[in-house]
Every structure is written in C-alpha cells, then in structure tokens.
Motif scaffolding. Structure first.
Motif, PDB file in Angstrom:
ATOM      1  N   VAL A  38       0.859  -1.180   0.000  1.00 36.08           N
ATOM      2  CA  VAL A  38       0.000   0.000   0.000  1.00 36.08           C
ATOM      3  C   VAL A  38       0.894   1.229   0.000  1.00 36.08           C
ATOM      4  O   VAL A  38       1.846   1.307   0.786  1.00 36.08           O
ATOM      5  CB  VAL A  38      -0.937  -0.006   1.220  1.00 36.08           C
ATOM      6  N   SER A  55       1.192   5.673  -0.338  1.00 39.84           N
ATOM      7  CA  SER A  55       0.535   6.977  -0.297  1.00 39.84           C
ATOM      8  C   SER A  55       1.601   8.065  -0.370  1.00 39.84           C
ATOM      9  O   SER A  55       2.751   7.860   0.022  1.00 39.84           O
ATOM     10  CB  SER A  55      -0.307   7.145   0.972  1.00 39.84           C
ATOM     11  N   GLN A  75      -4.607   6.331  -0.148  1.00 41.55           N
ATOM     12  CA  GLN A  75      -3.719   5.192  -0.337  1.00 41.55           C
ATOM     13  C   GLN A  75      -4.065   4.436  -1.613  1.00 41.55           C
ATOM     14  O   GLN A  75      -5.217   4.348  -2.008  1.00 41.55           O
ATOM     15  CB  GLN A  75      -3.831   4.252   0.869  1.00 41.55           C
ATOM     16  N   GLN A  76      -3.034   3.886  -2.236  1.00 39.91           N
ATOM     17  CA  GLN A  76      -3.208   3.088  -3.444  1.00 39.91           C
ATOM     18  C   GLN A  76      -2.508   1.755  -3.242  1.00 39.91           C
ATOM     19  O   GLN A  76      -1.577   1.647  -2.469  1.00 39.91           O
ATOM     20  CB  GLN A  76      -2.618   3.810  -4.666  1.00 39.91           C
ATOM     21  N   THR A  77      -2.973   0.760  -3.983  1.00 37.88           N
ATOM     22  CA  THR A  77      -2.446  -0.596  -3.835  1.00 37.88           C
ATOM     23  C   THR A  77      -1.575  -0.954  -5.019  1.00 37.88           C
ATOM     24  O   THR A  77      -1.915  -0.651  -6.167  1.00 37.88           O
ATOM     25  CB  THR A  77      -3.608  -1.604  -3.721  1.00 37.88           C
ATOM     26  N   VAL A  97       1.689   3.680 -10.877  1.00 40.45           N
ATOM     27  CA  VAL A  97       0.686   3.827  -9.824  1.00 40.45           C
ATOM     28  C   VAL A  97       0.197   5.268  -9.815  1.00 40.45           C
ATOM     29  O   VAL A  97       1.010   6.199  -9.750  1.00 40.45           O
ATOM     30  CB  VAL A  97       1.271   3.473  -8.447  1.00 40.45           C
ATOM     31  N   TYR A  98      -1.098   5.456  -9.906  1.00 41.91           N
ATOM     32  CA  TYR A  98      -1.680   6.804  -9.860  1.00 41.91           C
ATOM     33  C   TYR A  98      -1.940   7.146  -8.404  1.00 41.91           C
ATOM     34  O   TYR A  98      -2.816   6.565  -7.756  1.00 41.91           O
ATOM     35  CB  TYR A  98      -2.966   6.840 -10.678  1.00 41.91           C
ATOM     36  N   LEU A  99      -1.201   8.111  -7.896  1.00 43.26           N
ATOM     37  CA  LEU A  99      -1.289   8.452  -6.476  1.00 43.26           C
ATOM     38  C   LEU A  99      -2.312   9.557  -6.197  1.00 43.26           C
ATOM     39  O   LEU A  99      -2.648   9.804  -5.047  1.00 43.26           O
ATOM     40  CB  LEU A  99       0.085   8.897  -5.961  1.00 43.26           C
ATOM     41  N   GLY A 100      -2.770  10.258  -7.236  1.00 43.34           N
ATOM     42  CA  GLY A 100      -3.758  11.308  -7.029  1.00 43.34           C
ATOM     43  C   GLY A 100      -3.269  12.646  -7.542  1.00 43.34           C
ATOM     44  O   GLY A 100      -2.292  12.731  -8.280  1.00 43.34           O
ATOM     45  N   ASP A 111     -10.874   1.896 -11.311  1.00 40.80           N
ATOM     46  CA  ASP A 111      -9.546   1.928 -10.702  1.00 40.80           C
ATOM     47  C   ASP A 111      -8.486   2.065 -11.793  1.00 40.80           C
ATOM     48  O   ASP A 111      -8.492   1.325 -12.775  1.00 40.80           O
ATOM     49  CB  ASP A 111      -9.341   0.633  -9.914  1.00 40.80           C
ATOM     50  N   ARG A 131      -5.453   1.252 -11.679  1.00 34.94           N
ATOM     51  CA  ARG A 131      -4.554   0.096 -11.727  1.00 34.94           C
ATOM     52  C   ARG A 131      -5.204  -1.081 -12.439  1.00 34.94           C
ATOM     53  O   ARG A 131      -4.602  -1.724 -13.274  1.00 34.94           O
ATOM     54  CB  ARG A 131      -4.170  -0.284 -10.297  1.00 34.94           C
TER      55      ARG A 131
END
Lengths: 546, 390
Positions: A357, A359, A372-374, A392-395, B275, B277
């Motif tokens: 996880v 962030s 948070q992203q996985t 990963v797209y964190l925002g 999502d 991902r």
C-alpha cells in the motif's frame, strides 16, 4: 477604412505552392476594398475586442460586500460592416449582393453541414500592421440600405458578421508551418520532417542530471521560449512526436503545460521545472536502500542507474522515500518552488507476489496526504530499457498547501521559496500487507494540470511504431479549419483527447511535460526518446504587431 | 481562468465490450454523486450536424458506457451509462430509453386450484438472448395475483417479453432545440436494481459475508463492475437471517444490510470509480467516513475548500465526508448536534453555474440553515428504507 491594405471574405484553404496534385479546392474571395465592387464606408467598421461572455461567472452572496469571480471566457464577436457596392449596371449590382448571400450560406454550412468543408473567414491587413490576420466566420447577415428599385448603380448595405474572438496569424486550416515559413513550399510543408519547424527538441521518458549537476542529460519536458510565441491571446499549436529507433512505444501519453516562472531557490540557483524525481535522489527511510539497476534512471550527482528498494523489515505504513531540497546543492527538488496542481504517478514494482500500500504526503507548513493506493504488480523485470515498471496513480497534489496560490514570507519580502528542509518534502509512505516482496521504486512523476493537460489514449495502437508520428493539434489543420483540439494517431485516425486541448501562453516561456505509458497494464519503462516538433499559430485580440 | 470544457467519452455497451468509440463536448452538464450508490445520475446536451446523425446516435448508443473528463486527463469525474436520450429536429422530438426495457421475465401468481389450499407459484424465466447480449440482464417480475395455472401465465410472460425486450423509441411533435441530443445517464449501481434476489432457505449469516454472497452471485456477473473483487467490502460480524423471498431487488437487499449496520455505525454502499490500476470498478461496503473533509464559508459563496484551505473544483466534490461551515450562522450552545457540521449524503453539480450543492442526511437543522441563506435547495432524504412488499 480606405487606407486598409486588405479586407476580404475568403472561402477555402490555399494550395501549397508546387503541389501540382493538390486535392484542396483552393480559395475564392469577395474583396471588400474594390473600387468597382464592394468598399467599406468611412468609419464603416470598427473591429471589436473580445469581451467576457456574460461579464464572467460570479458568485453573488448577500453575506459579503464583494461578489466572487469564478470563471471567465471570451465569447464570439458580432460586429457590423457598412459596405457600398459600385457596379457597372443593375445586374452586376444585384450579383454582388447575391454573391455575399451565398458566402453567408457557405459560412453557416461549414459549421452545421457535412457537405461544406471549406472554412469561410475574414482576411484583414490593417495599415502598418505586421501582416495579414484572419478570423473564422460563423454567420453573416445582410441588410440592404437602399430601395432595390432605385436606378443608381450603387448600393449600400450593412452586414453583421459573427466571427471568432481572436485573430490567428495564418488562415484557418492552413499548415501551421506557414507561420515559420511564410513562403511555404512542398519541400517545407511536411509535418513529419524535423526541419522547418518553429521549435524542435528531444524528450525522454525519464529525467537525469549529469554527475556535476550542471546540466540535464535527459528530461521529459521542453521549454518553448517566450520570443517564439508572439501575440496577446493563447496561441494555437501543433505538437508532433515520433520516437527514435529502439525506443519503446506506448499507446498512451499525457502532456501538461506550465508557464509559471522559474524561481530562484535559496542557493540563488534557478529551481528548474524538475518534476521527475528519481528514487536515487530521495532521502531513504526505514528499511530502504538503493540498488544498481540499469532499468532505472541515473541519480543526480552519482550519475549511475539505481533504483530505490524497501525490504519491509517493518511492514507498517511509514515514510520510505522523501524528496526534498538540499542546501546549496543544485538538482534536488524544492516543493515550495513548484506551485501548481499535479497528477502524481509512481513507477514502481514488487520483487515477487504480494501487496503493498502506497501513499504520497506533501509537507510544507501544512500536511496533505493523498489517498492510499495498492500495488501488486511485479511489472516486467529486465535489464536496461526492457524493465517495465508498474505505474501507480497516487492522485492530484496542489502546491502550496493553503488557500494562496503562492507562498509569501513574513520577512516582508513578498513571494518566497523556503530553502533546505523548510523547502518542503514529498514523502512516499509504504506498507506491505501480504506476501514477502520488496518494493522497487524508479521515480515519481508529476505532470502539471492546472493550466492545461491533455491525454492521448489510443487503447491498443502503439503511438510510436517506427517511422510513425502522432499529433496534438489545436491549430485546426487536421480538422480543415474547424477549431478545437484533436489527437491524431499513426494511422491518421483521429481520437479524442482527454483533458484540455493544449494552447500556449503568449510572451512567456511555456514548458510542456510529457509521459508515455500503457494505461491497460498500466506500465512504463524509462526507455523512450522522442523527437518533438512544435509549430504555432499566434493570435491577437486586436491588430497584429509581429 | 475558464472552466475546463467537460468532455463525454463514449465507449461500447458494457455487455459488448470496452472499446472507445468517440468523444463529444458536454454542454449544460449536471451530475449527482451519492454516498449510497456512488455515481448516481448525470445529464448533458451534445450537438449533432444532421437529423441522420442524431437518429443514428439514438439507434446505436443507448446503454453505452460513458466517462466525463475535465482538467485531469487520466481520471474521469463521473462514469455511468446512457439511460435515456431525446433528440429534436425540425419540430419533431425522438426519445428512447432503457426505463421500460426488460429482457428476463418471470410471472408470479397464486393458482386457484378449486380447493382451500393456495400456494404461490412462478413460471420459468423467459429471456431475450439478443437483448441480454447487448444490455445485460434486466429482469421483471409480473405479479398476476390469483390466476389458475395453465397457459395464461406463460402467454402473459411471453407477451411482456415481446413488448419489452428491446428499448422502444417514441416520437412527438414540438419541444427541444434543433440538432441537440439531451442525454440522461445513470450510475452503474442502478444495475443492482435490474435483478431480484431470493434465498428460500433460512440461516444466520454475518452481514459482511452476506454482502459478498449477494455480490458474488449477481446475474450480470462482471458486466458492469468486477463482482469478483471484494476488496472493498468490510467485515461485519453482526448477523441476520438470510431468508429473502419477498421479491426484493439486489439493491433492496444491500440497502437493508446497510441500514441494519452493526448497531452503532453508519455504512455506505455503492460502485467505486474505475480503478486506474485494474481498469475495473468494485462494489464497496464500508463504514461511513464521519471525519470533516471540507470547509466552507457563507461569505465565500459557500465554495468548497479542503482542510488545507485550497479550493476544490466543484466537479470533484465527493459525498461521504463531513463539511464544516466556518463563519457560524447561529449560536450553538454545545448541546446536541453541531449544526455547522454535516455529513454529506449527496452532491449535485451544475457546470453552467459552477455550483455544487450538498445534502446532509436527516439533519434538518443544517439544511434549514442553508435554506435561510438560499444557497442550497431543500431536498428530502435521498434514499429511504428498502422497498417493502406485501
């Protein structure tokens, strides 16, 4: 108006000289400054300046003395031109009016009907102007001024034209290379050619400094200098890209623009628009180290390819990699100098099956942590440029972390950048919730979206097969004179752009940031070297000065 | 600064595929997002150049997936499917909708056998394979009441299927703006009302597991979201009996579970955004977020800000969080619920006015205060208790 150099209503797009097999229809026009024919009455036309639509969008609250301006945009311009027409006989006089009526129909049909594909526009060259300027016409209404039964061979009429709000420096639908090459020939017209463009550069899918920190050796942005973008209205632009041989090709791309001035950091150096942050340049947190990896970018100063690694001896969610400024050392990231809104993307992967996880936290007086992203992907490990990192797209992160658009110091000196540790931090926190994998990190990518940012998503077609090109176009060339942004993929199929079309701000340096990836997986490698050709069409609200 | 143009990105029907088709400028855009459901509804107008283009749009794109983008090119701010379209041209208005479509029909009846014992019965399901291959399964239960067994029940069923299997278009004169298609969209959670849920066996189940069972058994499977991804359904060890034979829809069942909660905490359910991902959507069942996430001030035109004081773009405001009005409107003596704070049940956004209005739950004090200042329209509770059938 008699002293104007040229004023015409034109239909069509000029053929490129030397193109003997052109399928363009060519141009026809009605000259409004003819001694025998149309002429503009004295003070018959005063070109209007663009006005805000509806005066702007305001929030009106009885609880405050001041209304709040929410948004502005310019509307189309409607203006009148008083014409006289002088003909040798009645029928010729009637024909002039009939011709004008027909052009009015062409203008309307260009926007509403499939059959009419030739733009209709004003061509105007004011006295002592730097050159002709053009405006796409939407409608023309005609009001005769004299009794049709009068015996004179002269007529008066008033036309009301609705046109676009700005004046481009070349005619609608023209090859944008025309701005840089006023005498455009077949030899110079090719948009796939590296020559005869306004601006040519190379962008990479990574950012690296040399060992001495004196220069970037690879970067994902280009800077178009202010001197290249004249005018006073947002300039239209055509961005053409192709990849160098051997580079990876991806089906998706993002490009974002920033025109915020480059600020001096506390060392007195320019804090460059450094928005790709390598793991090798981060402060290392608990259980973190760096490892040689030719699939990762070079770190600043060491100039060796390294990745970040976290082994999760402590598996809880804590800070792992922190990017921040380092006193008097160029090439480190200064958050306070990087105001704007950014898409935050992380290139990372796991060493084995598992779940991590992630962030991102921005700390600059205030603290903001994105959701948070996985991450579960192991990417495609390899050596060198074959390594595919998971994206990963964190925002979205907006800096500064407060209600103001720029940080201001209480030292009384106005806008400020904090130096060293106080310059703010970007902290990547991570925890492992299953499995025993290590986290590998390549870099953190920030793409600005607060001005304009576009995405080109082909779905499956690779953007850059060898020898093919893609285009982001707001000049109207690929739409044969129609306005609006469009993306063109290698097969010349047009595809919609997500986000906003890219326009260039005049008279300031414009930085364009690029990132290529595969949204379906999502993955990207650091490999990717692309040639970028930029051609612009500057625009003016009034008379052209360049 | 100008408002970023809102674009509608059109994809295939979810039952058919996920290919991108085309993109349109969305005019007069509005949307609603709810803590219960997620993306709830939206509408916009798009322009076409001819009657044929408009009719072709109506003919081909009902039920298609859409995503709306603003200034962020990789994350849409609303997603759903085309539920209804109206096209006007030359004084004629054409409309087509999924509302009355049903492609899987069962009839319920109580047969009159001549004796004193009457037992409820049901016909076998009849379906339209063509319609389901395009739109997914949208079920209908016809209750015929007292009716003798025989061909009448199946005839009724087949007649209904013949009439309803495919969407119907209607025409009327007048109305609308020429060359404009007005489109109404629904969020994917509405498809959870497209089928019923039944379990004639009794037994105690934990609510969290019950949610997983219901979602995992959806007749539409992974068509509209990934019903095999249960990573956003939380555990809830409170139990109920799983018997369900009243003809409730899947959504009714999930809402019932949500309302029962765990004896102390509010829960929310719905379909998540796609999502980045995985490229898929998930069902969420989780405890409500009661933390303050937004602030606002009446003197600031009730514009929404985050806890750092940054303005939040109105199309990005989300429900399922608290909002605090910071220039107090009334004195509060510290007793009872603070009227300056409310949990956001739903938000509605209007692109033309750049206004986002938010509705709390049943906190009438908060809504009343806003109504006094005329910045929010009064609205009732967005969702009530599950439909109760006799």
């Amino acid at each position: 108006m008699a002293s104007a150099v040229k004023l015409s209503i034109v239909r069509g797009i000029k053929k490129v000289p030397g193109d003997t097999f052109s399928t363009e229809q060519g141009v026809t026009e009605i000259n409004l400054l003819n001694t025998l024919g149309f002429s503009v009455a004295e003070n018959g036309w005063i070109p209007k300046m663009p006005q805000l639509k509806g005066g702007g969008l305001w929030a009106d609250t009885t609880a405050s003395a001041n209304d709040i301006l929410l948004s502005t945009s310019f509307g189309r311009i409607t203006e009148t031109i008083k014409l006289t027409s002088t003909a040798s006989n009645f029928l010729s006089r009637y024909y002039l009016v009939s011709l004008l009526f027909q052009y009015a129909q062409f203008a309307r049909d260009f926007h509403t009907e499939w059959k009419q594909a030739e733009p209709v526009y004003l061509e105007w060259e004011a006295p002592n102007a730097a050159g002709p300027q053009y405006a796409l016409i939407y409608t023309i209404d005609i009001v005769p001024g004299l009794d049709a039964n009068t015996p004179e061979n002269i007529n008066e009429l008033t036309i009301t034209i609705t046109r676009e709000q700005f004046w481009p420096g070349i005619s609608p639908g023209s090859n944008p290379k025309l701005w840089t090459n006023p005498v455009l020939t077949v030899a110079k017209a090719d948009l796939q050619s590296a020559t005869d463009n306004l601006f040519t550069a190379t962008v990479n899918n990574r950012r690296e400094w040399n060992a001495a920190r004196s220069a970037l050796t690879s970067q994902n942005h280009v800077t178009i200098p202010a001197a290249s973008i004249p005018g006073d209205a947002p300039a239209l632009c055509l961005i053409t890209m192709t990849k160098t041989a051997g580079s990876n090709s991806y089906p998706d791309m993002i490009v974002g623009r920033s025109t915020k001035p480059i600020l001096l950091d506390e060392s007195g150096d320019e804090a460059p628009p450094d928005l790709m942050l390598n793991a090798g340049d981060a402060q290392l947190g608990t259980d973190c180290s760096t490892v040689a990896d030719t699939g990762a970018p070079k770190s600043t100063g060491a100039a060796t390819n390294i990745r970040g690694r976290c082994t999760f001896a402590t598996a809880t969610h804590i800070a792992r990699f922190t990017w921040k400024d380092v006193a008097t050392t160029r090439g480190y990231f200064n958050l306070s100098a990087s105001r704007g809104s950014y898409i935050c993307l992380l290139r990372a992967r796991l060493s084995a099956a598992g779940t991590v996880v992630l962030s991102l936290t921005a700390q600059l007086a205030n603290v903001l942590t994105l959701p948070q992203q996985t991450l579960t992907s192991v990417g495609a490990g390899g050596t060198g440029n074959t390594t595919e990192w998971s994206v990963v797209y964190l925002g979205v992160l907006t800096v500064p972390l407060g209600p103001s658009k720029i940080m201001v110091s209480d030292d009384g000196l106005g806008a400020s950048i904090s130096g060293d540790i106080a310059g703010g931090e970007l902290i990547l926190s991570a925890s492992r919730t299953s499995g025993a994998a290590d986290l590998y990190v390549s870099d953190l990518i920030l793409i600005p979206i607060d001005e304009c940012a576009a995405g080109l998503n082909t779905g499956s077609v690779n953007l850059f097969s060898t020898g093919s090109f893609i285009h982001f176009d707001t000049t109207g060339y690929f739409q044969h004179g129609q306005s609006g942004g469009i993306g063109i993929q290698p097969s010349l199929d047009s595809i919609g752009l997500t986000g906003q079309p890219i326009y260039l701000e005049p008279r300031v340096d414009n930085q364009l940031f690029f990132f290529c990836y595969d949204a379906a997986t999502p993955q990207a490698s650091i490999d990717g070297d692309y040639s970028v050709y930029i051609n612009i069409v500057p625009r003016w609200a009034g008379i052209r000065d360049v | 600064m100008s408002i970023p143009t809102h674009y509608m990105r059109l994809f295939q029907k979810p039952a058919v595929g996920d290919q991108y088709i085309s993109q349109y400028t969305a005019m007069n855009y509005k949307h609603k997002i709810s803590a219960l459901g997620g993306y709830d509804s939206a509408s916009c107008d798009i322009a076409v150049h001819s009657r044929d283009e408009g009719l072709r749009f109506l003919d081909q794109f009902l039920g298609n997936r859409v995503a709306f983008y603003g200034n962020n090119p990789i994350a849409p701010f609303w997603e759903g499917f085309v539920n209804r379209m109206t096209f006007s041209f030359n004084g004629v208005q054409y409309t087509i909708s999924l509302d009355e479509m049903s492609n899987s029909i069962i009839t319920l009846y109580t047969p009159t056998a001549g004796g004193t014992t009457q037992t409820a019965a049901a016909t076998a399901t009849v379906k339209s394979a063509l319609s389901q291959s395009l739109y997914g399964v949208k079920a209908l239960e016809l209750d015929l009441g007292l009716m003798i067994s025989g061909t009448g029940t199946t005839l009724m069923q087949n007649t209904a299927l013949a009439q309803r299997a495919l969407p119907k278009a209607s025409i009327k004169s007048g109305g609308g703006i020429d060359g404009i298609i007005h489109i109404d969209f629904l969020g994917f959670y509405h498809t959870l009302s497209w089928a019923g849920y039944r379990d004639a066996t009794t037994g105690s189940v934990q609510l969290g597991n019950f949610v997983d069972t219901i979602i995992g058994g959806l007749v539409n499977g992974t068509t509209f979201f990934d019903n095999t991804d249960l990573t956003r359904t939380v555990a809830n060890t409170s139990t109920i009996d799983k018997f369900a034979a009243r003809g409730e829809t899947t959504w009714d069942m999930l809402m019932k579970i949500r309302e029962i909660a765990n004896g102390s905490t509010y829960y929310v359910i719905g379909i998540s955004p796609t999502d980045f991902r995985t490229g898929t959507r998930r069902f969420y069942y989780e405890q409500a977020n009661l933390e303050i996430v937004y602030t606002t001030r009446v003197s600031d035109g009730l514009r929404i800000r985050n806890l750092q004081g940054q303005l939040v773009d109105p199309w990005l405001v989300q429900p399922n969080g608290g909002i605090q009005v910071q220039d107090r409107l009334i004195g509060w003596n510290g007793i009872g619920d603070n009227p300056d704070e409310t949990w956001i049940m739903s938000v509605t956004y209007d692109a033309n006015t750049q206004r986002v209005t938010y509705a709390g739950d049943d906190d009438q004090t908060a809504e009343g205060v806003f109504n006094l200042k005329r910045f929010n329209k009064g609205r009732g509770k967005a969702f009530g208790a599950a439909r109760r059938l006799a």
